[in-house]
Enzyme design. Structure first.
Site, PDB file in Angstrom:
ATOM      1  CE  LYS A  97      -4.355   0.961   2.342  1.00 44.55           C
ATOM      2  NZ  LYS A  97      -5.056   0.805   3.620  1.00 44.55           N
TER       3      LYS A  97
HETATM    4  C1  E4P Z   1      -8.470   1.859   3.929  1.00 44.51           C
HETATM    5  O1  E4P Z   1      -7.631   1.166   3.437  1.00 44.51           O
HETATM    6  C2  E4P Z   1      -8.333   2.545   5.210  1.00 44.51           C
HETATM    7  O2  E4P Z   1      -7.652   1.640   6.048  1.00 44.51           O
HETATM    8  C3  E4P Z   1      -9.610   2.864   5.897  1.00 44.51           C
HETATM    9  O3  E4P Z   1     -10.733   2.452   5.151  1.00 44.51           O
HETATM   10  C4  E4P Z   1      -9.722   4.219   6.494  1.00 44.51           C
HETATM   11  O4  E4P Z   1     -10.955   4.341   7.148  1.00 44.51           O
HETATM   12  P1  E4P Z   1     -11.274   5.494   8.203  1.00 44.51           P
HETATM   13  O5  E4P Z   1     -11.390   6.782   7.449  1.00 44.51           O
HETATM   14  O6  E4P Z   1     -12.584   5.105   8.810  1.00 44.51           O
HETATM   15  O7  E4P Z   1     -10.136   5.516   9.167  1.00 44.51           O
END
Ligand code: E4P
Length: 275
Positions: A97
Protein backbone atom coordinates in the site's frame (compact mmCIF):
# COMPACT_ATOMS: atom_id res chain seq x y z
CA UNK A 1 -18.61 -6.30 -5.51
CA UNK A 2 -15.89 -7.88 -3.40
CA UNK A 3 -15.80 -7.34 0.37
CA UNK A 4 -12.50 -6.80 2.17
CA UNK A 5 -12.06 -6.50 5.92
CA UNK A 6 -10.40 -3.25 7.00
CA UNK A 7 -8.57 -4.36 10.12
CA UNK A 8 -5.23 -5.51 11.49
CA UNK A 9 -6.78 -7.42 14.40
CA UNK A 10 -6.13 -11.11 13.81
CA UNK A 11 -9.18 -12.26 15.80
CA UNK A 12 -11.48 -9.97 13.78
CA UNK A 13 -9.92 -11.12 10.52
CA UNK A 14 -10.30 -14.80 11.48
CA UNK A 15 -13.89 -14.22 12.55
CA UNK A 16 -14.75 -12.37 9.34
CA UNK A 17 -13.08 -15.05 7.18
CA UNK A 18 -15.09 -17.76 8.94
CA UNK A 19 -18.13 -16.31 7.13
CA UNK A 20 -16.73 -17.50 3.81
CA UNK A 21 -17.55 -14.24 2.02
CA UNK A 22 -14.39 -12.17 2.58
CA UNK A 23 -12.23 -11.39 -0.43
CA UNK A 24 -9.24 -9.58 1.10
CA UNK A 25 -7.75 -7.51 3.94
CA UNK A 26 -6.61 -3.90 4.11
CA UNK A 27 -4.39 -2.60 6.90
CA UNK A 28 -2.75 0.74 7.57
CA UNK A 29 -0.38 2.03 10.29
CA UNK A 30 -3.29 3.25 12.45
CA UNK A 31 -5.03 -0.13 12.29
CA UNK A 32 -1.74 -1.92 13.15
CA UNK A 33 -1.29 0.46 16.11
CA UNK A 34 -4.82 -0.30 17.38
CA UNK A 35 -4.32 -4.05 17.06
CA UNK A 36 -0.97 -3.98 18.88
CA UNK A 37 -2.27 -1.69 21.65
CA UNK A 38 -5.20 -4.06 22.20
CA UNK A 39 -2.89 -7.06 22.52
CA UNK A 40 -0.58 -5.17 24.90
CA UNK A 41 -3.56 -4.21 27.06
CA UNK A 42 -4.34 -7.92 27.33
CA UNK A 43 -0.74 -8.44 28.48
CA UNK A 44 0.28 -10.20 25.25
CA UNK A 45 3.68 -9.65 23.68
CA UNK A 46 3.69 -9.35 19.93
CA UNK A 47 6.18 -10.53 17.35
CA UNK A 48 5.23 -8.27 14.43
CA UNK A 49 6.65 -10.59 11.80
CA UNK A 50 4.80 -13.65 13.06
CA UNK A 51 1.65 -11.60 13.55
CA UNK A 52 1.60 -10.43 9.92
CA UNK A 53 2.36 -13.96 8.77
CA UNK A 54 -0.72 -15.17 10.66
CA UNK A 55 -2.88 -12.55 8.93
CA UNK A 56 -1.51 -13.65 5.55
CA UNK A 57 -2.21 -17.32 6.27
CA UNK A 58 -5.74 -16.54 7.44
CA UNK A 59 -6.40 -14.63 4.22
CA UNK A 60 -4.71 -17.23 1.95
CA UNK A 61 -6.04 -16.94 -1.59
CA UNK A 62 -7.05 -13.28 -1.16
CA UNK A 63 -4.95 -10.07 -1.16
CA UNK A 64 -3.69 -8.40 2.02
CA UNK A 65 -2.59 -4.76 1.79
CA UNK A 66 0.42 -3.81 3.92
CA UNK A 67 1.32 -0.12 3.98
CA UNK A 68 4.84 1.30 3.80
CA UNK A 69 6.08 3.56 6.59
CA UNK A 70 8.65 5.44 4.51
CA UNK A 71 7.58 8.53 2.61
CA UNK A 72 10.28 9.23 0.07
CA UNK A 73 10.55 7.40 -3.25
CA UNK A 74 13.67 5.40 -2.51
CA UNK A 75 12.50 4.41 0.96
CA UNK A 76 9.05 3.32 -0.23
CA UNK A 77 10.45 1.26 -3.09
CA UNK A 78 13.07 -0.44 -0.91
CA UNK A 79 10.57 -1.09 1.88
CA UNK A 80 7.87 -2.24 -0.54
CA UNK A 81 10.25 -4.71 -2.19
CA UNK A 82 11.57 -5.95 1.13
CA UNK A 83 8.06 -6.43 2.62
CA UNK A 84 7.05 -8.29 -0.51
CA UNK A 85 10.16 -10.48 -0.43
CA UNK A 86 9.74 -11.18 3.27
CA UNK A 87 6.00 -11.89 3.35
CA UNK A 88 4.77 -12.93 -0.08
CA UNK A 89 6.25 -16.46 0.15
CA UNK A 90 3.94 -17.12 3.14
CA UNK A 91 0.68 -17.23 1.16
CA UNK A 92 1.37 -15.46 -2.13
CA UNK A 93 -1.11 -12.68 -1.28
CA UNK A 94 0.84 -9.53 -0.38
CA UNK A 95 -0.15 -6.20 -1.84
CA UNK A 96 1.92 -3.11 -1.01
CA UNK A 97 0.00 0.00 0.00
CA UNK A 98 1.47 3.31 -1.14
CA UNK A 99 0.02 6.79 -0.47
CA UNK A 100 -0.66 8.63 -3.74
CA UNK A 101 1.24 11.68 -2.47
CA UNK A 102 3.44 11.58 0.61
CA UNK A 103 3.80 15.36 1.11
CA UNK A 104 2.57 16.46 4.53
CA UNK A 105 2.09 19.96 3.17
CA UNK A 106 2.11 21.33 -0.38
CA UNK A 107 5.45 23.05 0.02
CA UNK A 108 7.24 19.85 1.04
CA UNK A 109 7.68 19.00 -2.63
CA UNK A 110 7.19 15.24 -2.42
CA UNK A 111 4.28 15.33 -4.89
CA UNK A 112 5.77 12.72 -7.24
CA UNK A 113 7.32 10.36 -4.67
CA UNK A 114 4.20 8.23 -4.10
CA UNK A 115 3.22 7.92 -7.73
CA UNK A 116 6.81 7.08 -8.75
CA UNK A 117 6.89 4.36 -6.10
CA UNK A 118 3.56 2.98 -7.39
CA UNK A 119 5.00 2.89 -10.90
CA UNK A 120 8.30 1.23 -9.92
CA UNK A 121 6.73 -1.42 -7.68
CA UNK A 122 3.95 -2.22 -10.16
CA UNK A 123 6.49 -2.49 -12.99
CA UNK A 124 8.44 -4.94 -10.80
CA UNK A 125 5.33 -7.15 -10.69
CA UNK A 126 4.35 -6.24 -7.11
CA UNK A 127 0.62 -5.59 -6.66
CA UNK A 128 0.07 -2.06 -5.33
CA UNK A 129 -2.89 -0.55 -3.52
CA UNK A 130 -2.63 3.22 -4.01
CA UNK A 131 -4.17 4.82 -0.95
CA UNK A 132 -5.34 8.18 0.43
CA UNK A 133 -7.21 9.03 -2.78
CA UNK A 134 -9.49 12.07 -2.46
CA UNK A 135 -9.96 13.16 -6.09
CA UNK A 136 -10.69 11.43 -9.40
CA UNK A 137 -7.49 13.01 -10.75
CA UNK A 138 -5.38 11.25 -8.13
CA UNK A 139 -7.18 8.00 -8.98
CA UNK A 140 -6.50 8.47 -12.68
CA UNK A 141 -2.76 8.94 -12.11
CA UNK A 142 -2.59 6.04 -9.63
CA UNK A 143 -4.14 3.80 -12.29
CA UNK A 144 -1.80 5.20 -14.94
CA UNK A 145 1.14 4.33 -12.69
CA UNK A 146 -0.09 0.73 -12.66
CA UNK A 147 -1.81 0.37 -9.26
CA UNK A 148 -3.83 -2.84 -9.02
CA UNK A 149 -6.16 -1.18 -6.49
CA UNK A 150 -7.07 2.49 -6.09
CA UNK A 151 -8.52 3.43 -2.70
CA UNK A 152 -10.83 6.47 -2.46
CA UNK A 153 -11.51 7.34 1.20
CA UNK A 154 -15.25 7.97 1.06
CA UNK A 155 -15.96 8.57 4.76
CA UNK A 156 -13.18 11.10 5.14
CA UNK A 157 -14.66 13.19 2.30
CA UNK A 158 -17.97 13.20 4.19
CA UNK A 159 -16.13 14.17 7.40
CA UNK A 160 -14.39 17.01 5.62
CA UNK A 161 -17.61 18.37 4.05
CA UNK A 162 -19.38 18.21 7.44
CA UNK A 163 -16.48 19.83 9.30
CA UNK A 164 -16.19 22.67 6.77
CA UNK A 165 -19.89 23.43 7.07
CA UNK A 166 -20.05 23.10 10.86
CA UNK A 167 -22.35 20.07 10.87
CA UNK A 168 -22.09 18.10 14.14
CA UNK A 169 -21.67 14.40 13.38
CA UNK A 170 -20.27 11.15 14.61
CA UNK A 171 -18.02 9.00 12.44
CA UNK A 172 -20.56 6.30 11.57
CA UNK A 173 -23.42 8.71 10.73
CA UNK A 174 -24.94 8.20 7.30
CA UNK A 175 -24.08 10.93 4.79
CA UNK A 176 -26.38 11.08 1.74
CA UNK A 177 -24.67 9.98 -1.49
CA UNK A 178 -26.41 12.82 -3.33
CA UNK A 179 -24.92 15.37 -0.92
CA UNK A 180 -26.31 17.96 1.50
CA UNK A 181 -27.67 21.39 0.70
CA UNK A 182 -27.50 24.40 2.99
CA UNK A 183 -28.85 27.95 2.48
CA UNK A 184 -26.02 28.71 0.04
CA UNK A 185 -26.37 25.59 -2.12
CA UNK A 186 -24.85 22.13 -2.36
CA UNK A 187 -21.94 21.47 0.02
CA UNK A 188 -18.89 20.02 -1.70
CA UNK A 189 -15.22 19.21 -1.49
CA UNK A 190 -13.52 20.24 -4.71
CA UNK A 191 -16.62 19.39 -6.79
CA UNK A 192 -17.29 16.15 -4.90
CA UNK A 193 -20.59 16.20 -3.00
CA UNK A 194 -20.03 13.03 -0.92
CA UNK A 195 -17.62 10.16 -0.45
CA UNK A 196 -19.88 7.98 -2.56
CA UNK A 197 -19.89 10.66 -5.26
CA UNK A 198 -16.07 10.36 -5.31
CA UNK A 199 -16.34 6.57 -5.72
CA UNK A 200 -18.93 7.02 -8.50
CA UNK A 201 -16.84 9.56 -10.41
CA UNK A 202 -13.74 7.34 -10.24
CA UNK A 203 -15.69 4.23 -11.28
CA UNK A 204 -17.24 6.19 -14.22
CA UNK A 205 -13.86 7.45 -15.38
CA UNK A 206 -12.29 3.99 -15.14
CA UNK A 207 -15.16 2.49 -17.15
CA UNK A 208 -15.11 5.22 -19.80
CA UNK A 209 -11.32 5.13 -20.10
CA UNK A 210 -11.11 1.34 -20.12
CA UNK A 211 -8.90 1.36 -17.00
CA UNK A 212 -8.30 -2.04 -15.45
CA UNK A 213 -7.33 -0.97 -11.88
CA UNK A 214 -9.98 -1.90 -9.31
CA UNK A 215 -11.83 0.80 -7.38
CA UNK A 216 -11.49 -0.13 -3.71
CA UNK A 217 -14.00 2.00 -1.79
CA UNK A 218 -12.42 2.66 1.62
CA UNK A 219 -13.37 4.51 4.77
CA UNK A 220 -16.97 3.26 4.57
CA UNK A 221 -18.60 3.43 7.99
CA UNK A 222 -22.15 2.07 7.60
CA UNK A 223 -24.14 -0.51 5.66
CA UNK A 224 -26.10 1.98 3.56
CA UNK A 225 -22.86 3.46 2.23
CA UNK A 226 -21.82 -0.05 1.18
CA UNK A 227 -25.02 -0.42 -0.84
CA UNK A 228 -24.33 2.96 -2.43
CA UNK A 229 -20.71 2.08 -3.15
CA UNK A 230 -21.97 -1.01 -5.02
CA UNK A 231 -24.47 1.13 -6.95
CA UNK A 232 -21.69 3.62 -7.70
CA UNK A 233 -19.71 0.86 -9.42
CA UNK A 234 -17.00 0.12 -6.81
CA UNK A 235 -15.28 -3.21 -7.47
CA UNK A 236 -14.45 -3.66 -3.78
CA UNK A 237 -15.58 -2.25 -0.43
CA UNK A 238 -13.23 -2.54 2.51
CA UNK A 239 -15.10 -2.54 5.82
CA UNK A 240 -14.58 -2.71 9.57
CA UNK A 241 -15.91 -5.98 10.97
CA UNK A 242 -18.89 -4.22 12.60
CA UNK A 243 -20.01 -2.85 9.23
CA UNK A 244 -19.71 -6.34 7.71
CA UNK A 245 -22.02 -7.61 10.49
CA UNK A 246 -24.34 -4.65 9.93
CA UNK A 247 -24.74 -5.71 6.28
CA UNK A 248 -26.55 -8.83 7.52
CA UNK A 249 -28.59 -7.20 10.27
CA UNK A 250 -32.22 -6.24 10.05
CA UNK A 251 -34.82 -5.97 12.79
CA UNK A 252 -37.46 -7.66 10.61
CA UNK A 253 -35.12 -10.63 10.02
CA UNK A 254 -34.82 -10.97 13.82
CA UNK A 255 -38.60 -10.77 14.23
CA UNK A 256 -39.01 -13.38 11.48
CA UNK A 257 -36.52 -15.65 13.24
CA UNK A 258 -38.43 -15.32 16.51
CA UNK A 259 -41.77 -16.22 14.97
CA UNK A 260 -40.42 -19.06 12.79
CA UNK A 261 -38.53 -20.68 15.66
CA UNK A 262 -41.58 -20.34 17.94
CA UNK A 263 -43.62 -22.24 15.32
CA UNK A 264 -41.32 -25.22 14.91
CA UNK A 265 -43.34 -28.34 15.65
CA UNK A 266 -41.54 -31.54 16.78
CA UNK A 267 -42.75 -33.60 13.76
CA UNK A 268 -41.01 -31.08 11.47
CA UNK A 269 -37.86 -30.60 13.58
CA UNK A 270 -37.45 -34.37 13.88
CA UNK A 271 -37.22 -34.70 10.08
CA UNK A 272 -33.75 -33.21 10.20
CA UNK A 273 -32.67 -35.86 12.70
CA UNK A 274 -33.48 -38.67 10.22
CA UNK A 275 -30.35 -39.84 8.39
C1 E4P B 1 -8.47 1.86 3.93
O1 E4P B 1 -7.63 1.17 3.44
C2 E4P B 1 -8.33 2.54 5.21
O2 E4P B 1 -7.65 1.64 6.05
C3 E4P B 1 -9.61 2.86 5.90
O3 E4P B 1 -10.73 2.45 5.15
C4 E4P B 1 -9.72 4.22 6.49
O4 E4P B 1 -10.96 4.34 7.15
P1 E4P B 1 -11.27 5.49 8.20
O5 E4P B 1 -11.39 6.78 7.45
O6 E4P B 1 -12.58 5.10 8.81
O7 E4P B 1 -10.14 5.52 9.17
Amino acid sequence: MKIFIDSAKLDEIEHAYSSGIIDGVTTNPSLIKKAVEDLKKKGQEIDMRQYIESILRTAKGTPVSIEVTEYNYQGMVEQGKSLFRMFNPIANNVCIKIPVNTSFEAEHGREFEGIRAVKTLSAAGIPVNCTLIFTPEQALLAAKAGASFVSPFAGRIDDSIRKESGVIFSKSDYFPAEGIRNGKGMLDDNGIVSGIDLVRQIADIFRKQGIKSEVLAASLRNARQVREAALAGAHIATLPVDVIKELLSNRKTQEGMKSFTADIIPEYADLAKER
